[in-house]
Design a protein around this motif. Structure first.
Motif, short mmCIF file in Angstrom:
data_model
loop_
_atom_site.label_atom_id
_atom_site.label_comp_id
_atom_site.label_asym_id
_atom_site.label_seq_id
_atom_site.Cartn_x
_atom_site.Cartn_y
_atom_site.Cartn_z
N THR A 198 1.04 -1.07 -0.15
CA THR A 198 0.49 -0.17 -0.42
C THR A 198 0.56 1.05 -0.27
O THR A 198 1.00 2.14 -0.80
CB THR A 198 -1.11 0.51 1.03
OG1 THR A 198 -1.42 -0.99 1.13
CG2 THR A 198 -1.58 1.44 1.42
N ILE A 199 2.19 1.41 0.69
CA ILE A 199 3.25 2.55 0.45
C ILE A 199 3.29 2.35 -0.17
O ILE A 199 3.33 3.98 -0.90
CB ILE A 199 4.04 1.82 1.97
CG1 ILE A 199 3.57 2.32 3.21
CG2 ILE A 199 5.13 3.47 1.91
CD1 ILE A 199 4.25 1.89 4.18
N VAL A 200 4.02 1.62 -1.16
CA VAL A 200 4.30 1.79 -2.44
C VAL A 200 3.35 2.41 -3.51
O VAL A 200 4.10 3.03 -4.16
CB VAL A 200 5.05 0.70 -2.91
CG1 VAL A 200 5.34 0.50 -4.70
CG2 VAL A 200 6.01 -0.13 -1.85
N GLU A 201 2.20 1.80 -3.57
CA GLU A 201 0.58 2.50 -4.22
C GLU A 201 1.12 3.54 -4.40
O GLU A 201 0.54 4.14 -5.29
CB GLU A 201 0.25 1.94 -4.47
CG GLU A 201 -1.47 1.43 -5.20
CD GLU A 201 -2.54 0.69 -4.69
OE1 GLU A 201 -3.62 0.67 -5.41
OE2 GLU A 201 -2.33 0.00 -4.11
N GLU A 202 1.03 3.93 -3.06
CA GLU A 202 0.41 5.33 -2.35
C GLU A 202 0.84 6.29 -2.00
O GLU A 202 0.82 7.21 -2.80
CB GLU A 202 -0.44 5.63 -0.99
CG GLU A 202 -2.32 4.84 -1.28
CD GLU A 202 -3.19 4.65 -1.85
OE1 GLU A 202 -2.75 6.26 -2.71
OE2 GLU A 202 -3.94 4.50 -3.12
N GLY A 203 2.41 6.29 -1.79
CA GLY A 203 3.47 7.16 -1.59
C GLY A 203 3.57 7.80 -0.70
O GLY A 203 4.85 7.64 -0.09
N SER A 204 2.53 7.94 0.22
CA SER A 204 3.04 8.49 1.55
C SER A 204 1.53 8.86 2.13
O SER A 204 0.24 8.96 2.01
CB SER A 204 2.63 10.68 1.31
OG SER A 204 3.05 10.79 2.35
N LEU A 205 1.09 7.68 3.14
CA LEU A 205 0.02 7.76 4.32
C LEU A 205 0.54 8.57 5.24
O LEU A 205 1.05 8.57 6.15
CB LEU A 205 0.06 6.29 4.49
CG LEU A 205 -0.61 5.47 3.34
CD1 LEU A 205 0.28 3.84 3.28
CD2 LEU A 205 -1.89 6.10 2.75
N GLU A 206 -0.50 9.75 5.17
CA GLU A 206 -0.66 10.34 6.39
C GLU A 206 -1.54 9.52 8.15
O GLU A 206 -2.13 8.48 7.63
CB GLU A 206 -1.72 11.80 6.32
CG GLU A 206 -1.73 12.47 5.80
CD GLU A 206 -2.38 13.27 5.98
OE1 GLU A 206 -3.63 13.29 5.51
OE2 GLU A 206 -1.83 14.88 5.42
N TRP A 207 -0.88 10.21 8.83
CA TRP A 207 -1.05 9.48 10.11
C TRP A 207 -2.44 10.35 10.87
O TRP A 207 -2.72 11.34 10.48
CB TRP A 207 -0.24 9.66 11.69
CG TRP A 207 -0.66 9.25 12.30
CD1 TRP A 207 -0.55 8.62 13.21
CD2 TRP A 207 -1.84 9.34 13.74
NE1 TRP A 207 -1.32 7.93 14.57
CE2 TRP A 207 -1.33 9.00 15.28
CE3 TRP A 207 -2.69 11.15 13.71
CZ2 TRP A 207 -2.77 8.88 16.28
CZ3 TRP A 207 -3.06 10.88 14.88
CH2 TRP A 207 -2.55 10.46 15.91
N PRO A 208 -4.11 9.32 11.04
CA PRO A 208 -3.36 7.84 11.13
C PRO A 208 -3.99 7.83 10.39
O PRO A 208 -5.36 8.09 9.21
CB PRO A 208 -4.88 7.93 12.46
CG PRO A 208 -5.87 8.57 12.42
CD PRO A 208 -4.73 9.69 12.49
N TYR A 209 -3.67 6.46 9.52
CA TYR A 209 -4.14 5.65 8.25
C TYR A 209 -4.78 4.58 8.70
O TYR A 209 -4.90 3.89 9.46
CB TYR A 209 -2.68 4.16 8.46
CG TYR A 209 -3.21 3.43 6.81
CD1 TYR A 209 -3.73 4.27 5.60
CD2 TYR A 209 -3.30 2.39 7.40
CE1 TYR A 209 -3.60 2.98 4.74
CE2 TYR A 209 -3.63 1.86 6.06
CZ TYR A 209 -3.66 1.92 4.68
OH TYR A 209 -3.99 1.03 3.83
N VAL A 210 -6.50 4.92 8.20
CA VAL A 210 -7.09 3.87 8.42
C VAL A 210 -7.99 3.64 6.97
O VAL A 210 -7.84 3.94 6.32
CB VAL A 210 -9.02 4.33 8.23
CG1 VAL A 210 -9.79 3.89 8.54
CG2 VAL A 210 -8.29 4.83 10.13
#
Length: 230
Positions: free
Chosen positions: A172-184
């Motif tokens: 998911t990280i590779v697909e999205e690039g950056s994921l904010e906290w909190p991740y849902v």
């Protein structure tokens, strides 16, 4: 490659926004990490370390970088560290959770707002890291360099260090690039918030039906015995 931490003014960076709850439905936003090009061809990404109320977290919680990129952790508020899951680091003696060829890192605990620490990622794979004072309170993060791989991608996250929210998968990280906290995470059903309110609605409808059946069976609405009804 580990780089020495430096100090900078508190106001130089502002904390990035995170998911808010509006009208009972959590709305997620994926924000790109601030990044600047380096003279050597790599890119510098920024991760904030924050204390807010009873929450301690890295933002973004998940980040994708390329080999040669540098991550700079910035202590925005509270006292935090950025420390790799390796047995040579303080308050962790479990399994290694960075690629076998990667160098471990530890910023030490920052007490001053605005303090920074940098690390250049060279080995591909998945890197998990934590804050020394708040590891068991869920202050953990994940970075994927290039493509997923290594022990962090192959094994479950330590149960004792469950992140505040959910830890995104390497893919998911590779697909999205950056994921904010909190991740849902979202699902085909509209994500956890919509599933919750859908469940509440179904339960309410069922309860109303059963109450109606009981109420009618009680005789409350039966026709009274009046003259002329015999």
């Amino acid at each position: 490659m580990v780089q020495n931490g430096t100090k900078r003014s508190t106001g130089a960076r502002s904390r990035r926004g995170f998911l808010r709850t509006v009208g009972g439905v959590t709305v997620g936003a994926l924000a790109a990490t601030p990044a600047t090009a380096q003279s050597g061809g790599g890119t510098t990404h920024t991760i904030s370390m924050l204390t807010e109320g009873g929450s301690y977290y890295f933002d973004p919680i998940g980040l994708h970088v390329e080999p040669g990129d540098t991550v700079e952790w910035v202590n925005e508020s509270g006292q935090h560290s950025a420390t790799s899951y390796t047995s040579d680091n303080p308050r962790y003696d479990g399994d290694r959770r960075i690629p076998s060829g990667a160098e471990s890192w530890n910023s030490g605990v920052f007490e001053e707002s605005g303090a920074t620490f940098s690390y250049t990622f060279e080995e591909t794979g998945t890197y998990d890291y934590y804050c020394i004072p708040h590891r068991t309170l869920g202050m953990v993060g994940r970075i994927v360099c290039g493509s997923p791989g290594g022990p962090a991608a192959e094994n479950e996250f330590p149960e004792s260090d469950s992140p505040q929210g959910t830890m995104p998968s390497s893919e998911t990280i590779v697909e999205e690039g950056s994921l904010e906290w909190p991740y849902v995470p979202t699902t085909d059903h509209g994500g956890p918030p919509l599933l919750f309110w859908g469940g509440v609605g179904a339960l309410g409808a069922t309860s109303a039906y059963l109450f109606t059946v009981y109420d009618r069976a009680s005789g409350r609405y039966s026709t009274p015995d009046l003259p002329g009804n015999e």
